[in-house]
Enzyme design. Structure first.
Site, mmCIF file in Angstrom:
data_model
loop_
_atom_site.group_PDB
_atom_site.id
_atom_site.type_symbol
_atom_site.label_atom_id
_atom_site.label_comp_id
_atom_site.label_asym_id
_atom_site.label_seq_id
_atom_site.Cartn_x
_atom_site.Cartn_y
_atom_site.Cartn_z
ATOM 1 N N GLY A 101 0.769 -1.252 0.000
ATOM 2 C CA GLY A 101 0.000 0.000 0.000
ATOM 3 C C GLY A 101 0.795 1.294 0.000
ATOM 4 O O GLY A 101 0.325 2.308 -0.487
ATOM 5 N N GLU A 156 3.665 4.369 5.793
ATOM 6 C CA GLU A 156 2.496 3.506 5.566
ATOM 7 C C GLU A 156 1.373 4.279 4.884
ATOM 8 O O GLU A 156 1.264 5.502 5.040
ATOM 9 C CB GLU A 156 1.977 2.992 6.913
ATOM 10 N N ASP A 157 0.550 3.572 4.150
ATOM 11 C CA ASP A 157 -0.602 4.229 3.548
ATOM 12 C C ASP A 157 -1.681 4.502 4.590
ATOM 13 O O ASP A 157 -2.276 5.567 4.598
ATOM 14 C CB ASP A 157 -1.168 3.404 2.379
ATOM 15 N N ASP A 212 -4.879 1.694 10.731
ATOM 16 C CA ASP A 212 -6.268 1.252 10.889
ATOM 17 C C ASP A 212 -6.460 0.755 12.326
ATOM 18 O O ASP A 212 -6.546 1.555 13.252
ATOM 19 C CB ASP A 212 -6.517 0.177 9.828
ATOM 20 N N VAL A 259 -12.175 2.946 1.848
ATOM 21 C CA VAL A 259 -11.478 3.863 0.946
ATOM 22 C C VAL A 259 -10.461 3.137 0.071
ATOM 23 O O VAL A 259 -9.851 2.156 0.492
ATOM 24 C CB VAL A 259 -10.782 5.011 1.715
ATOM 25 N N ASP A 312 -6.141 -0.478 -1.744
ATOM 26 C CA ASP A 312 -6.814 -1.365 -2.703
ATOM 27 C C ASP A 312 -8.141 -1.916 -2.198
ATOM 28 O O ASP A 312 -8.425 -1.928 -1.000
ATOM 29 C CB ASP A 312 -5.911 -2.559 -3.030
ATOM 30 N N ARG A 370 -5.676 0.782 -6.745
ATOM 31 C CA ARG A 370 -4.533 1.454 -6.094
ATOM 32 C C ARG A 370 -4.067 2.668 -6.886
ATOM 33 O O ARG A 370 -3.524 3.605 -6.339
ATOM 34 C CB ARG A 370 -3.344 0.480 -5.944
HETATM 35 C C1 PRP Z 1 -2.836 -2.245 5.294
HETATM 36 C C2 PRP Z 1 -1.874 -1.112 5.586
HETATM 37 C C3 PRP Z 1 -1.208 -1.535 6.855
HETATM 38 C C4 PRP Z 1 -2.279 -2.323 7.549
HETATM 39 C C5 PRP Z 1 -2.912 -1.428 8.550
HETATM 40 O O1 PRP Z 1 -2.154 -3.224 4.591
HETATM 41 O O2 PRP Z 1 -0.960 -0.895 4.553
HETATM 42 O O3 PRP Z 1 -0.095 -2.357 6.624
HETATM 43 O O4 PRP Z 1 -3.253 -2.710 6.576
HETATM 44 O O5 PRP Z 1 -3.925 -2.114 9.205
HETATM 45 P P1 PRP Z 1 -3.945 -2.291 10.778
HETATM 46 O O6 PRP Z 1 -3.669 -0.931 11.395
HETATM 47 O O7 PRP Z 1 -5.358 -2.752 11.035
HETATM 48 O O8 PRP Z 1 -2.941 -3.302 11.158
HETATM 49 P P2 PRP Z 1 -2.883 -4.443 3.857
HETATM 50 O O9 PRP Z 1 -2.849 -5.623 4.767
HETATM 51 O O10 PRP Z 1 -4.217 -4.005 3.350
HETATM 52 O O11 PRP Z 1 -1.887 -4.760 2.650
HETATM 53 P P3 PRP Z 1 -1.417 -3.862 1.418
HETATM 54 O O12 PRP Z 1 -0.460 -2.825 1.977
HETATM 55 O O13 PRP Z 1 -0.732 -4.831 0.521
HETATM 56 O O14 PRP Z 1 -2.634 -3.225 0.792
#
Ligand code: PRP
Length: 186
Positions: free
Chosen positions: A51, A106-107, A110, A160, A166, A172
């Site tokens: 991400g 990080e993107d 969450d 989002v 994604d 993306r």
């Molecule tokens: C997303 C994002 C973080 C994580 C955050 O990655 O890039 O790594 O989730 O979530 P959290 O705070 O609940 O731990 P994802 O697993 O969607 O993978 P990606 O980066 O390949 O899209």
């Protein structure tokens, strides 16, 4: 929106939450903050794939410092293992981070699970400093307490996509952050 190609993907977007212009402006501000905070230093930016790569590419082009870059692929084992601090490293760093000023990029922040565990893991490697820079934060979703040092935008708990985020590995490349129409994923 500056005359960009309208994509078929746009049709799946219910609402643009953060425009391309607002993102660009905020990312420039964040880069300026990092440039100020790390004056005289050469931080290592660690992007968490997949991400983060678009945000990181935009951010780094506005940082006026001799930065280096490295990448990791991680997945969290889930909430049950928070206390043990376990993170599943699918691709580790190429560089040794001991004594370096590291910024995790990080993107989205969450639940906090991934980054709490990843931070614990990287601190074991004895960097000189470790900070966290995120494009988006969803504070309402947090289950594990963690706060980013640099945050682009705080957003509500909506589905989002865009700017690296994604749905089922798609969307993306959208240059804005948009809310996906529920019929796409329901
Ligand atoms: C997303 C994002 C973080 C994580 C955050 O990655 O890039 O790594 O989730 O979530 P959290 O705070 O609940 O731990 P994802 O697993 O969607 O993978 P990606 O980066 O390949 O899209």
């Amino acid at each position: 929106m500056k005359g960009r190609t309208v994509m078929k993907l746009d049709q799946d977007i219910q609402e643009i939450l953060i425009s391309q212009e607002d993102l660009e402006q905020r990312i420039e501000e964040m880069a300026a903050e990092i440039t100020r905070d790390y004056a005289g230093k050469a931080p290592l930016l660690v992007g968490i794939l997949r991400g983060s790569y678009i945000f990181m590419a935009d951010l780094v082009r506005h940082i006026d410092l001799p930065v280096s870059m490295d990448f990791m692929v991680v997945s969290s084992y889930g909430a049950g293992t928070v206390s043990s601090g376990l993170v599943n490293i699918k691709k580790d760093l190429e560089e040794d981070i001991e004594g370096k000023d590291v910024i995790i990029v990080e993107d989205i922040l969450d639940t906090g699970n991934t980054l709490v565990k990843l931070t614990a893991e990287l601190l074991k490697r004895r960097p000189a400093s470790l900070k966290l820079c995120v494009m988006l934060d969803k504070p309402d979703r947090r289950t594990t307490p963690i706060k980013a040092d640099y945050t682009g935008f705080s957003i509500p708990d909506a589905y989002v996509v865009g700017c690296g985020l994604d749905y089922d590995q798609g969307y993306r490349q959208l240059p804005y952050v948009g809310v996906l129409k529920p019929e796409v994923y329901e």
